[in-house]
Write a protein that holds these residues in place. Structure first.
Motif, mmCIF file in Angstrom:
data_model
loop_
_atom_site.group_PDB
_atom_site.id
_atom_site.type_symbol
_atom_site.label_atom_id
_atom_site.label_comp_id
_atom_site.label_asym_id
_atom_site.label_seq_id
_atom_site.Cartn_x
_atom_site.Cartn_y
_atom_site.Cartn_z
ATOM 1 N N SER A 124 -1.366 0.878 -87.426
ATOM 2 C CA SER A 124 -2.820 1.071 -87.349
ATOM 3 C C SER A 124 -3.475 0.800 -88.701
ATOM 4 C CB SER A 124 -3.144 2.493 -86.883
ATOM 5 O OG SER A 124 -2.703 2.708 -85.559
ATOM 6 N N ALA A 125 -2.848 1.270 -89.780
ATOM 7 C CA ALA A 125 -3.391 1.042 -91.121
ATOM 8 C C ALA A 125 -3.441 -0.447 -91.440
ATOM 9 C CB ALA A 125 -2.546 1.782 -92.159
ATOM 10 N N SER A 126 -2.379 -1.153 -91.075
ATOM 11 C CA SER A 126 -2.325 -2.585 -91.335
ATOM 12 C C SER A 126 -3.381 -3.337 -90.524
ATOM 13 C CB SER A 126 -0.927 -3.115 -91.007
ATOM 14 O OG SER A 126 -0.649 -4.316 -91.675
ATOM 15 N N LEU A 127 -3.542 -2.965 -89.262
ATOM 16 C CA LEU A 127 -4.518 -3.634 -88.405
ATOM 17 C C LEU A 127 -5.955 -3.369 -88.864
ATOM 18 C CD1 LEU A 127 -2.942 -2.952 -84.892
ATOM 19 C CD2 LEU A 127 -2.866 -5.084 -86.207
ATOM 20 N N ALA A 128 -6.226 -2.134 -89.280
ATOM 21 C CA ALA A 128 -7.568 -1.809 -89.759
ATOM 22 C C ALA A 128 -7.933 -2.646 -90.972
ATOM 23 C CB ALA A 128 -7.650 -0.324 -90.100
ATOM 24 N N ALA A 129 -6.929 -3.020 -91.766
ATOM 25 C CA ALA A 129 -7.171 -3.894 -92.919
ATOM 26 C C ALA A 129 -7.270 -5.352 -92.491
ATOM 27 C CB ALA A 129 -6.046 -3.720 -93.936
ATOM 28 N N GLY B 112 -10.083 -13.232 -87.830
ATOM 29 C CA GLY B 112 -10.444 -13.025 -86.435
ATOM 30 C C GLY B 112 -9.362 -13.505 -85.496
ATOM 31 N N ASP B 113 -8.216 -13.910 -86.049
ATOM 32 C CA ASP B 113 -7.101 -14.407 -85.237
ATOM 33 C C ASP B 113 -5.904 -13.510 -85.501
ATOM 34 O OD1 ASP B 113 -5.280 -15.864 -83.774
ATOM 35 O OD2 ASP B 113 -6.035 -17.811 -84.462
ATOM 36 N N LEU B 114 -5.886 -12.366 -84.847
ATOM 37 C CA LEU B 114 -4.941 -11.292 -85.156
ATOM 38 C C LEU B 114 -4.262 -10.789 -83.890
ATOM 39 C CD1 LEU B 114 -3.749 -9.183 -87.136
ATOM 40 C CD2 LEU B 114 -5.870 -7.862 -86.854
ATOM 41 N N THR B 115 -2.938 -10.676 -83.935
ATOM 42 C CA THR B 115 -2.158 -10.141 -82.818
ATOM 43 C C THR B 115 -1.244 -9.037 -83.327
ATOM 44 O OG1 THR B 115 -2.142 -12.284 -81.681
ATOM 45 C CG2 THR B 115 -0.492 -10.678 -80.997
ATOM 46 N N ALA B 116 -1.234 -7.908 -82.635
ATOM 47 C CA ALA B 116 -0.319 -6.813 -82.938
ATOM 48 C C ALA B 116 0.828 -6.826 -81.936
ATOM 49 C CB ALA B 116 -1.051 -5.474 -82.870
ATOM 50 N N VAL B 117 2.053 -6.742 -82.441
ATOM 51 C CA VAL B 117 3.236 -6.622 -81.592
ATOM 52 C C VAL B 117 3.818 -5.240 -81.860
ATOM 53 C CG1 VAL B 117 5.492 -7.550 -81.003
ATOM 54 C CG2 VAL B 117 3.640 -9.099 -81.657
ATOM 55 N N VAL B 118 3.913 -4.425 -80.800
ATOM 56 C CA VAL B 118 4.090 -2.985 -80.947
ATOM 57 C C VAL B 118 5.417 -2.515 -80.352
ATOM 58 C CG1 VAL B 118 3.007 -0.738 -80.481
ATOM 59 C CG2 VAL B 118 1.578 -2.782 -80.770
ATOM 60 N N THR B 119 6.069 -1.600 -81.037
ATOM 61 C CA THR B 119 7.303 -1.000 -80.534
ATOM 62 C C THR B 119 7.033 -0.217 -79.243
ATOM 63 O OG1 THR B 119 6.920 0.939 -81.941
ATOM 64 C CG2 THR B 119 8.375 -0.768 -82.799
ATOM 65 N N LYS C 234 -2.980 3.252 -80.046
ATOM 66 C CA LYS C 234 -3.362 3.390 -81.458
ATOM 67 C C LYS C 234 -3.702 2.035 -82.073
ATOM 68 C CE LYS C 234 -0.414 7.444 -82.142
ATOM 69 N NZ LYS C 234 0.871 7.927 -82.729
ATOM 70 N N ALA C 235 -2.944 1.014 -81.691
ATOM 71 C CA ALA C 235 -3.221 -0.325 -82.209
ATOM 72 C C ALA C 235 -4.582 -0.816 -81.721
ATOM 73 C CB ALA C 235 -2.114 -1.286 -81.789
#
Length: 344
Positions: free
Chosen positions: A36-41, A47-54, A79-80
């Motif tokens: 979450s901290a990394s994504l908020a930054a 604007g081209d952002l993807t989160a891959v989550v455990t 949370k992401a």
């Protein structure tokens, strides 16, 4: 037009206007508050952002839904999504809504609204990725959220000294919640099943990225699990994307007690010896001594990477990342270590 809707439209206009043609394609891997901290930054600089989550969480609301319905644990995905909400009225309202937990004396106690919404859409649509994309659209999220695997996973850890009276004995403990707080020293972690299928969209995102960001977060339960999914691990090794590892601000009680920054890298290398990094990002105050900095640089060289020290912590004394400072550090790394000229 409502205040919230008006704020949403303003946010969208600003997003479109931000650095046209020069935004890197970024994939961030992790789970929990570290991701979450990394994504908020990161949402502040691309604007081209993807989160891959455990998807190994087995505690709290996520664990209860997983046990009762046999679904992926939705908590880290929620949370992401919350971290990707904008700073305007629309984004902050929806961030609070999906993070809201019920308080009662009944079965709803401590369930998060976002967990229930995500699971309901999974049941309605029968597709993990489509449902998460739909939630992201509702929230106006600055990016996409994907699970690393389409099956719920169990995390197991080999722990030395789990029983204080037998300090040299190695035992196996099971469950992410247990691993995160285990006494003793974690030697290695495993997933059950041992060869879970990766989500194809997650693999494709890593393959097509300009940058992959790993960490910060719980080292054994949020960061390393991505390296244990065979297809995802192979793609991380083979992708042409540059890779940055973001270290934690402090050791995590239970999981990494007594770990130096250098030790974090040594553990990572033990689990993924073929993985190469380009940059290791650490808070300058978390690596205070010359000997410790030299040790970190040597460990980074073993992973083919360099070290960037920058102020990325909040100034209130808590071991939490400041989103603006972390965004500035990522942006500087992307510019200094990336390709010259516009991104894709």
């Amino acid at each position: 037009m409502s205040r919230i809707a008006g704020g949403r439209n303003l946010r969208l206009r600003r997003r479109v206007a931000r650095r046209p043609g020069s935004q890197p394609k970024v994939v961030a891997l992790g789970g929990g508050m570290g991701l979450s901290a990394s994504l908020a930054a990161l949402r502040r600089i691309t604007g081209d952002l993807t989160a891959v989550v455990t998807v190994a969480d087995d505690g709290g609301s996520s664990g209860r839904l997983r046990d009762e319905l046999g679904v992926l644990p939705p908590g880290d995905l929620r949370k992401a999504l919350a971290a990707l909400c904008g700073d305007d009225d629309w984004g902050q309202t929806w961030s609070r809504v999906i993070q809201h937990r019920f308080t009662s004396k009944g079965e709803l106690h401590d369930h998060a609204v976002g967990n229930l919404l995500i699971v309901a859409l999974w049941e309605q649509l029968g597709d993990h990725v489509q449902a998460l994309d739909l939630v992201g659209t509702l929230l106006g999220a600055h990016g996409r959220v994907l699970p690393m695997s389409a099956v719920p996973l169990e995390l197991r850890a080999d722990v030395r000294g789990h029983a204080p009276e037998r300090p040299d004995q190695v035992v196996t403990v099971a469950g992410q919640a247990t691993v995160a707080l285990t006494p003793g020293e974690v030697q290695r972690v495993h997933l059950v099943p041992a060869d879970p299928p990766a989500v194809p969209a997650a693999v494709e995102a890593v393959r097509e990225a300009d940058w992959v960001v790993l960490g910060p977060g719980s080292w054994f339960s949020s960061v390393i699990p991505h390296l244990l999914v065979p297809e995802l691990h192979e793609t991380l090794v083979e992708t042409k994307a540059r890779k940055v590892l973001s270290l934690n601000l402090a050791p995590q009680p239970g999981e990494t007690d007594g770990f130096s920054p250098q030790r974090h890298l040594e553990v990572l290398r033990r689990h993924a010896p073929k993985l190469a990094l380009d940059v290791v990002l650490a808070d300058k105050d978390a690596v205070p001594g010359a000997a410790e900095r030299d040790g970190l640089r040597e460990a980074a060289k073993e992973l083919a990477g360099s070290v960037e020290l920058a102020p990325v912590a909040r100034t209130d004394g808590t071991p939490r990342h400041d989103p603006e400072l972390l965004a500035a550090a990522y942006d500087r790394i992307f510019r200094m270590h990336g390709r010259i000229g516009p991104w894709r």
